[in-house]
Design an enzyme around this catalytic site. Structure first.
Site, PDB file in Angstrom:
ATOM      1  N   CYS A 179       8.330 -18.338 -52.022  1.00 21.75           N
ATOM      2  CA  CYS A 179       7.142 -17.655 -51.963  1.00 21.75           C
ATOM      3  C   CYS A 179       6.577 -17.384 -50.461  1.00 21.75           C
ATOM      4  CB  CYS A 179       6.001 -18.322 -52.571  1.00 21.75           C
ATOM      5  SG  CYS A 179       5.814 -20.249 -52.171  1.00 21.75           S
ATOM      6  N   HIS A 195      -0.440 -17.190 -49.233  1.00 27.52           N
ATOM      7  CA  HIS A 195       0.299 -17.659 -47.968  1.00 27.52           C
ATOM      8  C   HIS A 195       0.269 -16.207 -46.752  1.00 27.52           C
ATOM      9  CE1 HIS A 195       1.987 -20.747 -50.031  1.00 27.52           C
ATOM     10  NE2 HIS A 195       3.274 -20.460 -50.265  1.00 27.52           N
TER      11      HIS A 195
HETATM   12  N1  LIG Z   1       3.771 -22.898 -56.439  1.00 25.65           N
HETATM   13  C1  LIG Z   1       4.226 -22.071 -55.801  1.00 25.65           C
HETATM   14  O1  LIG Z   1       3.544 -21.202 -55.164  1.00 25.65           O
HETATM   15  C2  LIG Z   1       5.632 -21.545 -56.080  1.00 25.65           C
HETATM   16  C3  LIG Z   1       6.177 -20.285 -55.667  1.00 25.65           C
HETATM   17  C4  LIG Z   1       7.485 -19.970 -56.043  1.00 25.65           C
HETATM   18  C5  LIG Z   1       8.335 -20.827 -56.500  1.00 25.65           C
HETATM   19  N2  LIG Z   1       7.698 -22.061 -56.981  1.00 25.65           N
HETATM   20  C6  LIG Z   1       8.629 -22.765 -57.868  1.00 25.65           C
HETATM   21  O2  LIG Z   1       8.157 -22.858 -58.978  1.00 25.65           O
HETATM   22  C7  LIG Z   1       8.520 -24.077 -59.794  1.00 25.65           C
HETATM   23  C8  LIG Z   1       7.060 -24.589 -60.156  1.00 25.65           C
HETATM   24  O3  LIG Z   1       6.182 -25.033 -59.246  1.00 25.65           O
HETATM   25  P1  LIG Z   1       4.669 -25.151 -59.448  1.00 25.65           P
HETATM   26  O4  LIG Z   1       3.986 -25.245 -58.163  1.00 25.65           O
HETATM   27  O5  LIG Z   1       4.052 -24.494 -60.545  1.00 25.65           O
HETATM   28  O6  LIG Z   1       4.926 -26.856 -59.842  1.00 25.65           O
HETATM   29  P2  LIG Z   1       3.748 -27.830 -60.535  1.00 25.65           P
HETATM   30  O7  LIG Z   1       2.609 -27.249 -60.267  1.00 25.65           O
HETATM   31  O8  LIG Z   1       4.355 -29.118 -59.923  1.00 25.65           O
HETATM   32  O9  LIG Z   1       4.342 -27.708 -61.975  1.00 25.65           O
HETATM   33  C9  LIG Z   1       5.613 -28.067 -62.517  1.00 25.65           C
HETATM   34  C10 LIG Z   1       5.904 -27.671 -63.921  1.00 25.65           C
HETATM   35  O10 LIG Z   1       7.093 -28.133 -64.297  1.00 25.65           O
HETATM   36  C11 LIG Z   1       7.094 -29.007 -65.368  1.00 25.65           C
HETATM   37  N3  LIG Z   1       8.119 -30.133 -65.358  1.00 25.65           N
HETATM   38  C12 LIG Z   1       8.267 -31.173 -64.362  1.00 25.65           C
HETATM   39  N4  LIG Z   1       9.337 -31.863 -64.817  1.00 25.65           N
HETATM   40  C13 LIG Z   1       9.896 -31.303 -65.941  1.00 25.65           C
HETATM   41  C14 LIG Z   1      11.006 -31.674 -66.767  1.00 25.65           C
HETATM   42  N5  LIG Z   1      11.887 -32.512 -66.485  1.00 25.65           N
HETATM   43  N6  LIG Z   1      11.124 -30.741 -67.685  1.00 25.65           N
HETATM   44  C15 LIG Z   1      10.432 -29.623 -68.018  1.00 25.65           C
HETATM   45  N7  LIG Z   1       9.403 -29.357 -67.256  1.00 25.65           N
HETATM   46  C16 LIG Z   1       9.295 -30.209 -66.349  1.00 25.65           C
HETATM   47  C17 LIG Z   1       5.499 -29.594 -65.327  1.00 25.65           C
HETATM   48  O11 LIG Z   1       5.247 -30.089 -66.576  1.00 25.65           O
HETATM   49  P3  LIG Z   1       4.182 -31.231 -66.514  1.00 25.65           P
HETATM   50  O12 LIG Z   1       2.781 -30.547 -66.565  1.00 25.65           O
HETATM   51  O13 LIG Z   1       4.289 -31.941 -67.770  1.00 25.65           O
HETATM   52  O14 LIG Z   1       4.277 -32.333 -65.288  1.00 25.65           O
HETATM   53  C18 LIG Z   1       4.909 -28.429 -64.665  1.00 25.65           C
HETATM   54  O15 LIG Z   1       4.703 -27.468 -65.877  1.00 25.65           O
HETATM   55  C19 LIG Z   1       9.173 -24.961 -58.609  1.00 25.65           C
HETATM   56  O16 LIG Z   1      10.384 -24.660 -58.690  1.00 25.65           O
HETATM   57  C20 LIG Z   1       8.441 -24.262 -57.093  1.00 25.65           C
HETATM   58  O17 LIG Z   1       9.621 -24.526 -56.271  1.00 25.65           O
HETATM   59  C21 LIG Z   1       6.494 -22.441 -56.641  1.00 25.65           C
END
Ligand SMILES: NC(=O)c1ccc[n+]([C@@H]2O[C@H](COP(=O)([O-])OP(=O)(O)OC[C@H]3O[C@@H](n4cnc5c(N)ncnc54)[C@H](OP(=O)(O)O)[C@@H]3O)[C@@H](O)[C@H]2O)c1
Length: 350
Positions: free
Chosen positions: A131, A255
């Site tokens: 991102c 960002h």
């Molecule tokens: N945040 C950003 O701005 C952004 C931008 C680009 C890419 N990303 C990428 O997108 C992904 C998600 O980021 P996020 O910020 O949304 O993270 P987050 O808020 O921590 O959410 C993580 C999600 O993944 C689920 N999860 C965790 N462990 C899992 C497992 N073993 N099996 C299935 N689901 C699981 C969590 O479920 P629970 O609710 O049950 O914990 C939650 O729904 C990451 O790889 C990150 O690097 C994020």
């Protein structure tokens, strides 16, 4: 929402920061979604709202994923690594927001308006970009194509939501503690309570942290390495020189990047502005106006301001802002799916 004619779509990580942004987008998309399956880690009971219905978001069930035509991953690298290759072998389109496959030679990092033409119908796993680099990858794409970018220097100002929901909760609880302490005593810094930091390496409330991800031996942090390798791949510019310092700031979403680009040749600023104005997905602020993360929160595009000459006639300075959860993740992935659909490569199975 299950068993209606149309595409079967699953979202792994539906309860996370990115996952929750997907939901309204999936409700509005022109993709004919017939069945929708949200998944979470399954460590506790959770539901999400989709098309006015409360749906359970259980732990991942591979059989259900394999019955879909399209699976979005917005969870963790290990989860994508575990399931995506098997799904790809089963013919399912996988669009992955994690960094698990971004540097895989067989997987393109896709921003449809920049490099959608890199997708082949035989691909099955497509990666979304980091991102932080998305804003520059979009804003500089036409400049790079028309004039050529030789060197990139940047400093990032990254929102806390970029580090996931645990980091955001930590930020909010620190803000609560800080504001309670400020009410008692206006002699700030030394009087602040020591605030627990688990999701981020230091206190983020009333602070900035010049570290995003772990450090390598040379002292670069993970985000700085991602920014360099991903931009080179997205722009198909292996020789591009990039140096960056990535910084977490106490902003909820959006960002920002301060960017210095060295172009292959000197051009008047008016010509550069004209190219930026023609760049798909980009809006350019004129005069002394500039975008801030608050202006861009919840919006899909990339916003550019503070265009001016740098230290040499070939160097330009830019300020670029985009919403990390939308163009930096959920929206870009949905746009990739819509691109597949328009090309006729993503189809409902009979
Ligand atoms: N945040 C950003 O701005 C952004 C931008 C680009 C890419 N990303 C990428 O997108 C992904 C998600 O980021 P996020 O910020 O949304 O993270 P987050 O808020 O921590 O959410 C993580 C999600 O993944 C689920 N999860 C965790 N462990 C899992 C497992 N073993 N099996 C299935 N689901 C699981 C969590 O479920 P629970 O609710 O049950 O914990 C939650 O729904 C990451 O790889 C990150 O690097 C994020």
């Amino acid at each position: 929402v299950k068993n209606y004619p149309g595409l079967k779509v699953a979202l792994v990580g539906a309860t996370g920061m990115v996952g929750r942004e997907f939901l309204p987008l999936l409700e509005k998309t022109k993709l004919p979604i017939g069945s929708f399956y949200p998944f979470s880690s399954g460590t506790r009971r959770q539901t999400i709202l989709f098309r006015g219905k409360k749906l359970p978001a259980p732990g991942v069930d591979f059989k259900t994923l394999a019955s879909c035509e399209l699976v979005f991953f917005a969870s963790a690298d290990e989860v994508s690594k575990k399931f995506a290759p098997r799904l790809a072998r089963a013919g399912v389109w996988v669009i992955d927001d994690s960094s698990a496959f971004r540097l895989d030679r067989n997987v393109p990092i896709v921003i449809p308006e920049v490099n959608g033409d890199r997708i082949r119908p035989s691909h099955r796993i497509l990666a979304g970009p980091n991102c932080t680099i998305t804003g520059l990858a979009v804003a500089g794409a036409l400049l790079h194509r028309k004039i050529g970018v030789k060197e990139v220097r940047l400093a990032s100002y990254q929102a806390v939501s970029g580090a996931g929901k645990d980091a955001l909760l930590e930020f909010f609880s620190q803000l609560g503690a800080v504001s309670a302490s400020l009410k008692k005593d206006f002699s700030i810094a030394p009087a602040l309570p020591k605030l627990a930091s688990r999701a981020l390496p230091r206190q983020i409330a009333l602070n900035v942290i010049p570290q995003v991800g772990g450090f390598d031996r040379e002292g670069n942090c993970g985000e700085e390495n991602k920014v360099a390798s991903e931009l080179r791949k997205i722009w198909a510019a292996p020789g591009l020189k990039i140096s960056s310092t990535t910084v977490r700031v106490p902003v909820v979403r959006g960002h920002s990047l301060a960017v210095w680009l060295t172009l292959s040749k000197a051009k008047p600023l008016s010509a550069i502005r004209a190219i930026l104005n023609r760049t798909p997905g980009v809006s350019v602020k004129g005069g002394m106006d500039y975008p801030t993360p608050l202006d861009c929160a919840g919006k899909g595009g990339v916003s550019v301001g503070r265009l001016r000459l740098g230290a040499t006639s070939k160097e330009i300075c830019l300020w670029i802002v985009s919403d990390n959860l939308l163009k930096g993740a959920a929206l870009n992935s949905l746009q990739t799916a819509e691109y597949l659909w328009r090309r006729g490569w993503l189809k409902a199975r009979p």
